[in-house]
Design a protein around this motif. Structure first.
Motif, PDB file in Angstrom:
ATOM      1  N   ARG A  50       0.867   8.903 -10.792  1.00  0.00           N
ATOM      2  CA  ARG A  50       0.880   8.796 -12.350  1.00  0.00           C
ATOM      3  C   ARG A  50      -0.327   8.238 -12.830  1.00  0.00           C
ATOM      4  O   ARG A  50      -1.623   7.599 -12.149  1.00  0.00           O
ATOM      5  CB  ARG A  50       1.769   7.668 -12.592  1.00  0.00           C
ATOM      6  N   ILE A  51      -0.863   8.521 -14.022  1.00  0.00           N
ATOM      7  CA  ILE A  51      -2.004   8.159 -14.496  1.00  0.00           C
ATOM      8  C   ILE A  51      -2.204   6.748 -14.922  1.00  0.00           C
ATOM      9  O   ILE A  51      -1.469   6.219 -15.684  1.00  0.00           O
ATOM     10  CB  ILE A  51      -2.607   8.985 -15.818  1.00  0.00           C
ATOM     11  N   ASP A  84       2.670   2.231 -15.697  1.00  0.00           N
ATOM     12  CA  ASP A  84       3.138   2.514 -14.573  1.00  0.00           C
ATOM     13  C   ASP A  84       4.835   3.040 -14.904  1.00  0.00           C
ATOM     14  O   ASP A  84       5.487   2.343 -14.202  1.00  0.00           O
ATOM     15  CB  ASP A  84       3.244   2.332 -13.343  1.00  0.00           C
ATOM     16  N   SER A  85       5.202   3.722 -15.747  1.00  0.00           N
ATOM     17  CA  SER A  85       6.352   3.882 -16.330  1.00  0.00           C
ATOM     18  C   SER A  85       6.700   5.569 -16.725  1.00  0.00           C
ATOM     19  O   SER A  85       5.806   6.270 -17.231  1.00  0.00           O
ATOM     20  CB  SER A  85       6.844   3.095 -17.553  1.00  0.00           C
ATOM     21  N   ILE A 105      -8.008  12.729 -16.252  1.00  0.00           N
ATOM     22  CA  ILE A 105      -7.770  11.672 -15.237  1.00  0.00           C
ATOM     23  C   ILE A 105      -9.020  10.929 -14.799  1.00  0.00           C
ATOM     24  O   ILE A 105      -9.755  11.395 -14.366  1.00  0.00           O
ATOM     25  CB  ILE A 105      -7.029  12.228 -14.185  1.00  0.00           C
ATOM     26  N   GLN A 106      -8.632   9.508 -15.046  1.00  0.00           N
ATOM     27  CA  GLN A 106      -9.877   8.741 -14.358  1.00  0.00           C
ATOM     28  C   GLN A 106      -9.372   7.685 -13.200  1.00  0.00           C
ATOM     29  O   GLN A 106     -10.206   7.458 -12.533  1.00  0.00           O
ATOM     30  CB  GLN A 106     -10.166   7.773 -15.833  1.00  0.00           C
ATOM     31  N   GLU A 107      -8.237   7.493 -13.658  1.00  0.00           N
ATOM     32  CA  GLU A 107      -7.728   6.501 -12.216  1.00  0.00           C
ATOM     33  C   GLU A 107      -6.194   6.627 -12.259  1.00  0.00           C
ATOM     34  O   GLU A 107      -5.503   7.134 -13.315  1.00  0.00           O
ATOM     35  CB  GLU A 107      -8.211   5.169 -12.517  1.00  0.00           C
ATOM     36  N   VAL A 108      -5.769   6.464 -11.054  1.00  0.00           N
ATOM     37  CA  VAL A 108      -3.976   6.832 -10.806  1.00  0.00           C
ATOM     38  C   VAL A 108      -3.458   5.690 -10.174  1.00  0.00           C
ATOM     39  O   VAL A 108      -3.868   4.908  -9.281  1.00  0.00           O
ATOM     40  CB  VAL A 108      -3.993   8.167 -10.062  1.00  0.00           C
ATOM     41  N   TYR A 109      -2.141   5.738 -10.342  1.00  0.00           N
ATOM     42  CA  TYR A 109      -1.390   4.774  -9.511  1.00  0.00           C
ATOM     43  C   TYR A 109      -0.829   5.965  -8.485  1.00  0.00           C
ATOM     44  O   TYR A 109      -0.547   6.863  -8.821  1.00  0.00           O
ATOM     45  CB  TYR A 109      -0.054   4.429 -10.558  1.00  0.00           C
ATOM     46  N   LYS A 110      -0.704   5.329  -7.337  1.00  0.00           N
ATOM     47  CA  LYS A 110      -0.603   6.378  -6.190  1.00  0.00           C
ATOM     48  C   LYS A 110       1.023   6.578  -5.953  1.00  0.00           C
ATOM     49  O   LYS A 110       1.589   5.791  -6.034  1.00  0.00           O
ATOM     50  CB  LYS A 110      -1.235   5.787  -4.995  1.00  0.00           C
ATOM     51  N   GLY A 111       1.203   7.857  -5.665  1.00  0.00           N
ATOM     52  CA  GLY A 111       2.582   8.494  -5.364  1.00  0.00           C
ATOM     53  C   GLY A 111       3.030   8.099  -3.771  1.00  0.00           C
ATOM     54  O   GLY A 111       2.151   7.464  -3.052  1.00  0.00           O
TER      55      GLY A 111
END
Length: 266
Positions: free
Chosen positions: A103-104, A123-124, A145-151
């Motif tokens: 997620r972004i 992160d929702s 996209i600059q940064e992500v929450y990892k899956g």
């Protein structure tokens, strides 16, 4: 709205309130949508248009190796739009695939005039409204996209739905017609809650174990799609149906379980 559930076979009273929501008109200034990449380019399952089709379970997914940092959606309108905010559903819209994909965390919004702003996303899966510092006017907009929450299972990054809140652009987001506000309910051993949001997303589970879900209203019933199988029902789909006297109705789930009211104020 929170539903606390008990499966039983005795009837009791139930409070139900319907909240009517407007259905947005078709946009008069529809955008064309492209992307720097997409997962499986020959497949229609992850195309950029799916990020603005008004359906939560369809999503754009970038297709480069790694986390997708620097990949973008490009949205072009026929005529400029004025907007002060955007609405976004972050990550893959299908609750069964949301946690598996990235997620972004940080997103850059830029226009053809060189205006840029980087915003942070939660992160929702539920709808997020992003307010900008000032009103923007643009015909071409990029989301990068600059940064992500990892899956948990893949590095692919997804966007389920995005729309610029502008009268010139209309809106592709069509929430359910009604929301059911359904009292309080509980099980014998624990309290099971389901929280239904107006945007069609929800959360289901106990205090110690929660899962995402989405829901839609179909006639006299609500269909809930869970992130995983619910042990109590041994299925990842709940069909909640209202029946009986309209002034004193009961709710059944999957055609065999009834909800009975929690009188303890829990």
């Amino acid at each position: 709205m929170i539903l606390l559930m008990q499966f039983s076979f005795s009837k009791t009273s139930l409070f139900i309130a319907a909240l009517c929501l407007p259905i947005f008109a078709e946009p008069l200034n529809p955008p064309s949508i492209t992307s720097s990449s997409q997962l499986l380019p020959k497949s229609k399952k992850y195309t950029p248009i799916l990020a603005m089709d008004g359906k939560l379970k369809t999503s754009w997914v970038e297709g480069v190796e790694g986390e997708g940092i620097g990949e973008s959606l490009q949205i072009k309108y026929k005529s400029p739009i004025n907007f002060r905010s955007l609405s976004i559903y972050n990550g893959f819209g299908d609750p069964k695939l949301w946690a598996a994909n990235n997620r972004i965390k940080k997103l850059k919004i830029s226009t053809e005039e060189g205006i840029e702003e980087i915003v942070s996303l939660k992160d929702s899966l539920s709808l997020q409204m992003i307010e900008f510092k000032s009103e923007l006017r643009a015909k071409e907009i990029s989301l990068t996209i600059q940064e992500v929450y990892k899956g948990t299972n893949t590095e692919n990054t997804a966007i389920a739905e995005v729309v610029f809140n502008s009268e010139q652009a209309g809106s592709a987001l069509i929430p359910p017609k009604n929301t059911w506000a359904i009292g309080k309910w509980k099980t014998k051993s624990n309290i099971a809650r389901i929280q239904l949001h107006n945007d069609g997303t929800c959360e289901m589970g106990y205090e110690t174990a929660k899962m995402l879900c989405t829901w839609t209203e179909k006639g006299d019933r609500v269909i809930v799609s869970l992130e995983a199988t619910l042990p109590l029902t041994n299925t990842d789909i709940l069909e909640i149906k209202r029946r009986g006297n309209p002034s004193d109705p009961t709710l059944e789930i999957n055609g065999k379980h009834e909800f009975i009211s929690n009188r303890d104020g829990v």
